[in-house]
Design an enzyme around this catalytic site. Structure first.
Site, PDB file in Angstrom:
ATOM      1  N   GLY A 198       0.840  -1.184   0.000  1.00  0.00           N
ATOM      2  CA  GLY A 198       0.000   0.000   0.000  1.00  0.00           C
ATOM      3  C   GLY A 198       0.872   1.229   0.000  1.00  0.00           C
ATOM      4  N   GLN A 221       3.480   9.855   1.700  1.00  0.00           N
ATOM      5  CA  GLN A 221       4.756   9.175   1.427  1.00  0.00           C
ATOM      6  C   GLN A 221       5.409   9.655   0.133  1.00  0.00           C
ATOM      7  OE1 GLN A 221       3.045   5.041   2.220  1.00  0.00           O
ATOM      8  NE2 GLN A 221       5.143   4.806   2.917  1.00  0.00           N
ATOM      9  N   CYS A 252       7.359  -0.980   5.918  1.00  0.00           N
ATOM     10  CA  CYS A 252       6.857   0.265   5.351  1.00  0.00           C
ATOM     11  C   CYS A 252       7.910   0.793   4.377  1.00  0.00           C
ATOM     12  CB  CYS A 252       6.615   1.285   6.469  1.00  0.00           C
ATOM     13  SG  CYS A 252       5.960   2.853   5.894  1.00  0.00           S
ATOM     14  N   LEU A 253       7.459   1.267   3.224  1.00  0.00           N
ATOM     15  CA  LEU A 253       8.403   1.811   2.241  1.00  0.00           C
ATOM     16  C   LEU A 253       9.142   3.018   2.802  1.00  0.00           C
ATOM     17  CD1 LEU A 253       6.225   1.499  -0.993  1.00  0.00           C
ATOM     18  CD2 LEU A 253       8.091  -0.002  -0.250  1.00  0.00           C
ATOM     19  N   HIS A 296      -2.667   0.365   8.588  1.00  0.00           N
ATOM     20  CA  HIS A 296      -1.315   0.903   8.417  1.00  0.00           C
ATOM     21  C   HIS A 296      -1.348   2.135   7.510  1.00  0.00           C
ATOM     22  CE1 HIS A 296       3.168   0.381   7.588  1.00  0.00           C
ATOM     23  NE2 HIS A 296       2.783   1.228   6.644  1.00  0.00           N
ATOM     24  N   GLU A 297      -2.032   2.007   6.358  1.00  0.00           N
ATOM     25  CA  GLU A 297      -2.047   3.127   5.398  1.00  0.00           C
ATOM     26  C   GLU A 297      -2.787   4.335   5.970  1.00  0.00           C
ATOM     27  OE1 GLU A 297      -0.012   3.029   3.119  1.00  0.00           O
ATOM     28  OE2 GLU A 297       0.341   0.880   3.201  1.00  0.00           O
ATOM     29  N   HIS A 329      -0.870   6.564   8.247  1.00  0.00           N
ATOM     30  CA  HIS A 329      -0.002   7.547   7.578  1.00  0.00           C
ATOM     31  C   HIS A 329      -0.701   8.909   7.459  1.00  0.00           C
ATOM     32  CE1 HIS A 329       3.629   5.458   6.264  1.00  0.00           C
ATOM     33  NE2 HIS A 329       2.925   4.437   5.858  1.00  0.00           N
TER      34      HIS A 329
HETATM   35 NI    NI Z   1       3.767   2.571   5.382  1.00  0.00          NI
END
Ligand code: NI
Length: 181
Positions: A47, A52, A100-101, A142-143, A146
């Protein structure tokens, strides 16, 4: 199509609360969504949230058929979710590995609600209402975190299960992880 660099933990924009989308079907929103999908795919993300890639708007994308970064994960429907709200369906919480990216090379065990309902709007502004459980529910939580400036390390309770992927794998704590990162 444009693949954007993903901001990493420490960038102040990742700690901010993102703004609601107020207008749908605009060129800006459509190209943001396209860029997010391209970037998520290029990075093998499960995701991605707009902050981000440096855009402080309440937009997330997620979903995959299979994912080399989470080989054990069941498929999650490809979704664009705007201005989301999450409601847990019960009190059940489960632990699971997350990455996480924006926190490259690391994994941690994070407690999340097992079953949720999420609402919001799709890319065209049509209302969405979906029940999800397991990894699907985890990805959405999680998303959406953010969008409130929360990264998964802030949710970790047991820091003995947070670390670099290669170290965790060597210790046998991440037995299913085989992909390189
Ligand atoms: Ni993330």
């Amino acid at each position: 199509m444009a693949i954007h660099p993903v901001l990493r933990m420490g960038h102040p924009l990742l700690n901010q609360r993102a703004e609601a989308v107020t207008e749908f079907n605009t060129t800006e929103l459509d190209s943001l969504i396209e860029d997010m999908l391209d970037t998520m795919q290029a990075e093998d993300g499960a995701g991605l949230a707009a902050p981000q890639i440096g855009v402080s708007l309440r937009v997330v994308v997620f979903g995959f058929d299979e994912n080399p970064r989470y080989q054990e994960a069941p498929p999650v429907p490809k979704t664009v979710l705007i201005n989301p709200h999450i409601r847990p369906l019960d009190e059940a919480i489960e632990d699971g590995w997350e990455g996480c990216l924006s926190v490259p090379g690391m994994r941690g065990i994070v407690p999340r609600y097992s079953r949720i309902e999420y609402r919001g709007f799709d890319a065209a502004g049509k209302p969405l209402e979906v029940k999800a459980e397991g990894f699907h529910a985890r990805v959405v939580q999680h998303e959406c975190d953010h969008l409130d400036g929360i990264l998964y390390p802030q949710r970790i309770k047991d820091f003995s299960r947070f670390g670099y992927i290669d170290e965790l794998a060597r210790a046998g704590l991440l037995p299913l992880y085989t992909a390189q990162e």
